[in-house]
Write a protein that holds these residues in place. Sequence first.
Motif, mmCIF file in Angstrom:
data_model
loop_
_atom_site.group_PDB
_atom_site.id
_atom_site.type_symbol
_atom_site.label_atom_id
_atom_site.label_comp_id
_atom_site.label_asym_id
_atom_site.label_seq_id
_atom_site.Cartn_x
_atom_site.Cartn_y
_atom_site.Cartn_z
ATOM 1 N N TYR A 139 -8.814 -3.958 -4.352
ATOM 2 C CA TYR A 139 -10.220 -4.287 -4.087
ATOM 3 C C TYR A 139 -10.660 -3.880 -2.683
ATOM 4 C CZ TYR A 139 -10.227 -6.933 -8.406
ATOM 5 O OH TYR A 139 -10.158 -7.295 -9.718
ATOM 6 N N GLY A 140 -9.776 -3.230 -1.958
ATOM 7 C CA GLY A 140 -10.159 -2.820 -0.607
ATOM 8 C C GLY A 140 -10.193 -3.976 0.376
ATOM 9 N N ASP B 263 4.954 6.319 5.052
ATOM 10 C CA ASP B 263 5.264 6.724 3.671
ATOM 11 C C ASP B 263 5.088 8.225 3.494
ATOM 12 O OD1 ASP B 263 2.530 7.388 2.904
ATOM 13 O OD2 ASP B 263 2.131 5.227 2.863
ATOM 14 N N GLY C 131 -1.646 10.259 1.233
ATOM 15 C CA GLY C 131 -2.402 10.440 2.472
ATOM 16 C C GLY C 131 -3.831 9.923 2.354
ATOM 17 N N ILE C 132 -4.503 9.867 3.503
ATOM 18 C CA ILE C 132 -5.893 9.366 3.516
ATOM 19 C C ILE C 132 -6.777 10.464 4.093
ATOM 20 C CG2 ILE C 132 -7.437 7.525 4.348
ATOM 21 C CD1 ILE C 132 -4.876 5.809 4.781
ATOM 22 N N TYR D 50 -13.581 -1.607 1.346
ATOM 23 C CA TYR D 50 -13.618 -0.134 1.384
ATOM 24 C C TYR D 50 -12.399 0.428 0.668
ATOM 25 C CZ TYR D 50 -14.392 4.612 2.873
ATOM 26 O OH TYR D 50 -14.629 5.956 2.865
ATOM 27 N N ARG D 51 -12.635 1.340 -0.247
ATOM 28 C CA ARG D 51 -11.546 2.052 -0.917
ATOM 29 C C ARG D 51 -11.835 3.537 -0.780
ATOM 30 N NH1 ARG D 51 -9.210 0.720 -6.215
ATOM 31 N NH2 ARG D 51 -7.305 0.835 -5.000
ATOM 32 N N ALA D 52 -10.796 4.322 -0.460
ATOM 33 C CA ALA D 52 -11.008 5.758 -0.266
ATOM 34 C C ALA D 52 -11.598 6.353 -1.544
ATOM 35 C CB ALA D 52 -9.688 6.420 0.075
ATOM 36 N N LYS E 95 2.029 1.662 -3.442
ATOM 37 C CA LYS E 95 0.926 1.983 -4.354
ATOM 38 C C LYS E 95 0.464 3.433 -4.217
ATOM 39 C CE LYS E 95 -2.445 -1.009 -3.617
ATOM 40 N NZ LYS E 95 -3.593 -1.920 -3.694
ATOM 41 N N ASN F 93 0.837 -1.210 0.000
ATOM 42 C CA ASN F 93 0.000 0.000 0.000
ATOM 43 C C ASN F 93 0.869 1.257 0.000
ATOM 44 O OD1 ASN F 93 -2.449 -1.200 -0.073
ATOM 45 N ND2 ASN F 93 -2.911 -1.007 2.097
ATOM 46 N N ALA F 94 1.915 1.224 0.834
ATOM 47 C CA ALA F 94 2.795 2.397 0.922
ATOM 48 C C ALA F 94 3.372 2.717 -0.460
ATOM 49 C CB ALA F 94 3.904 2.142 1.932
ATOM 50 N N PHE G 222 1.277 3.607 9.331
ATOM 51 C CA PHE G 222 0.545 2.519 9.992
ATOM 52 C C PHE G 222 1.389 2.020 11.148
ATOM 53 C CE2 PHE G 222 -1.723 2.545 6.013
ATOM 54 C CZ PHE G 222 -3.015 2.231 6.400
ATOM 55 N N THR H 291 -7.453 7.573 -6.476
ATOM 56 C CA THR H 291 -7.207 6.273 -5.847
ATOM 57 C C THR H 291 -7.989 5.183 -6.556
ATOM 58 O OG1 THR H 291 -7.103 7.469 -3.802
ATOM 59 C CG2 THR H 291 -7.265 5.101 -3.626
ATOM 60 N N LEU I 293 -6.291 -4.154 3.834
ATOM 61 C CA LEU I 293 -6.258 -3.720 5.239
ATOM 62 C C LEU I 293 -7.189 -4.531 6.132
ATOM 63 C CD1 LEU I 293 -5.870 0.159 4.991
ATOM 64 C CD2 LEU I 293 -4.155 -1.543 5.594
ATOM 65 N N SER I 294 -8.286 -5.063 5.549
ATOM 66 C CA SER I 294 -9.141 -5.894 6.419
ATOM 67 C C SER I 294 -8.425 -7.213 6.725
ATOM 68 C CB SER I 294 -10.536 -6.111 5.821
ATOM 69 O OG SER I 294 -10.425 -6.689 4.568
HETATM 70 P P1 ADP Z 1 -6.698 -1.567 -1.660
HETATM 71 O O1 ADP Z 1 -6.710 -2.831 -2.377
HETATM 72 O O2 ADP Z 1 -7.663 -0.572 -2.190
HETATM 73 O O3 ADP Z 1 -5.329 -0.976 -1.476
HETATM 74 P P2 ADP Z 1 -6.718 -1.789 1.243
HETATM 75 O O4 ADP Z 1 -7.694 -2.471 2.122
HETATM 76 O O5 ADP Z 1 -5.299 -2.222 1.310
HETATM 77 O O6 ADP Z 1 -7.295 -1.924 -0.218
HETATM 78 O O7 ADP Z 1 -6.777 -0.250 1.570
HETATM 79 C C1 ADP Z 1 -8.020 0.403 1.694
HETATM 80 C C2 ADP Z 1 -7.909 1.840 1.283
HETATM 81 O O8 ADP Z 1 -7.104 2.559 2.227
HETATM 82 C C3 ADP Z 1 -7.223 2.046 -0.055
HETATM 83 O O9 ADP Z 1 -8.143 1.968 -1.106
HETATM 84 C C4 ADP Z 1 -6.646 3.438 0.083
HETATM 85 O O10 ADP Z 1 -7.623 4.395 -0.232
HETATM 86 C C5 ADP Z 1 -6.342 3.561 1.584
HETATM 87 N N1 ADP Z 1 -4.907 3.336 1.887
HETATM 88 C C6 ADP Z 1 -4.361 2.219 2.404
HETATM 89 N N2 ADP Z 1 -3.047 2.372 2.611
HETATM 90 C C7 ADP Z 1 -2.745 3.620 2.218
HETATM 91 C C8 ADP Z 1 -1.531 4.405 2.200
HETATM 92 N N3 ADP Z 1 -0.375 3.932 2.619
HETATM 93 N N4 ADP Z 1 -1.624 5.673 1.742
HETATM 94 C C9 ADP Z 1 -2.788 6.180 1.314
HETATM 95 N N5 ADP Z 1 -3.959 5.510 1.307
HETATM 96 C C10 ADP Z 1 -3.943 4.238 1.757
#
Ligand code: ADP
Length: 340
Positions: free
Chosen positions: A301-302, A269, A273-274, A287-289, A244, A241-242, A330, A294, A305-306
């Motif tokens: 697929y969100g 990272d 940002g979120i 969930y995706r922001a 991406k 994620n960091a 994180f 993004t 993190l879950s």
């Molecule tokens: P995804 O497959 O969308 O990355 P995640 O469950 O890993 O799914 O993350 C959920 C959402 O959290 C992401 O869609 C993104 O919007 C946000 N996110 C996660 N990690 C980061 C990060 N390091 N920086 C910015 N946004 C993040």
Amino acid sequence: MFHSARIKLTAWYLLILMSISILFSVAIYNGAKSELVRSLHAQQFRLYYFDNPELIPAPPHISQLQIDPELLSDEENRIKLALILLNLGIFVLAGGAGYFLAGRTLKPIQVMVDEQNRFITDASHELRTPLTALRAEIEVNLRAKDLSVEETKKLLQSNLEEVINLQSLSDNLLQLTQLEKSKGQNIFTQVSVSQVIEEAVKKISSEAKKKEITIRSEVKNYQVLGEKNSLLQLMIILLDNAVKYSNNNTLIKVTAEKIDHKISLKVADQGIGINTKDLPHIFERFYRADSSRTKQEISGYGLGLSIAKKIVTLHSGIISVKSNSKGTTFNVLLPILPKQ
Ligand code: ADP
């Protein structure tokens, strides 16, 4: 479905309670009846004794004295009525209590079934979108009469990307259900944190290189009790994620330090940002922001993190996040092995 199950369960509770209550009532009735006969005989005897004092000391046997049948039947009816009223009271009270208890018993099952249904709906929805795109692309190209080799290759390439995405989605879904199933059944061993981080960094390094992102880790060799592959997966998710969600030429810092009796693993990272409104939801499944960048440009697929949160919870840890427009950190707190 749950309402009828609740009614059925209430009926079973009632049946059991009322059977016990009726059995007791019959026993009480029989006992009270013989006690009543005995006391009416005693009463008759006392009357006989006062009316015929000359017969003393030889009164007839107490059971030979006549009891007034009307009096006996009146008393029996009173006992019956009292027991019927008691049973009716028990029926009403047990019905109410049984309905309440049936609700409490079924509640966790209902929550679980709701959760499973939501999971199936979400998963089908997520699978449907890429499958529809894949199908449309294939259909359109099949209709084209003069498809060149170049265009065919391009189509196959695009199809392959979709298939790879679908495969990663199904892998993630499988992993989520496996983590759910394995609750409390994991075999934990001593795991070296620095080794896990090293392996995770190695796995992510080619993606990081593509964006010229530097991953710097400052980690002492702490040991935790855990499942190595899950912990590796956790670090890969956070690092992936960091990478991406960071721009080119940025830095990702991984640290591990001892705080109280915990080990704090941080992945920081300098990415996009979120948003504050998204922060409370990012650990939710699918969930995706909402930022258009993004969702449209960065694959995912969100689920990452879950899965990460499930892994941390299985290790009795806590995962938290801090973010602003300059980047995201994180923090994973895991119980440390003693004497370190
Ligand atoms: P995804 O497959 O969308 O990355 P995640 O469950 O890993 O799914 O993350 C959920 C959402 O959290 C992401 O869609 C993104 O919007 C946000 N996110 C996660 N990690 C980061 C990060 N390091 N920086 C910015 N946004 C993040």
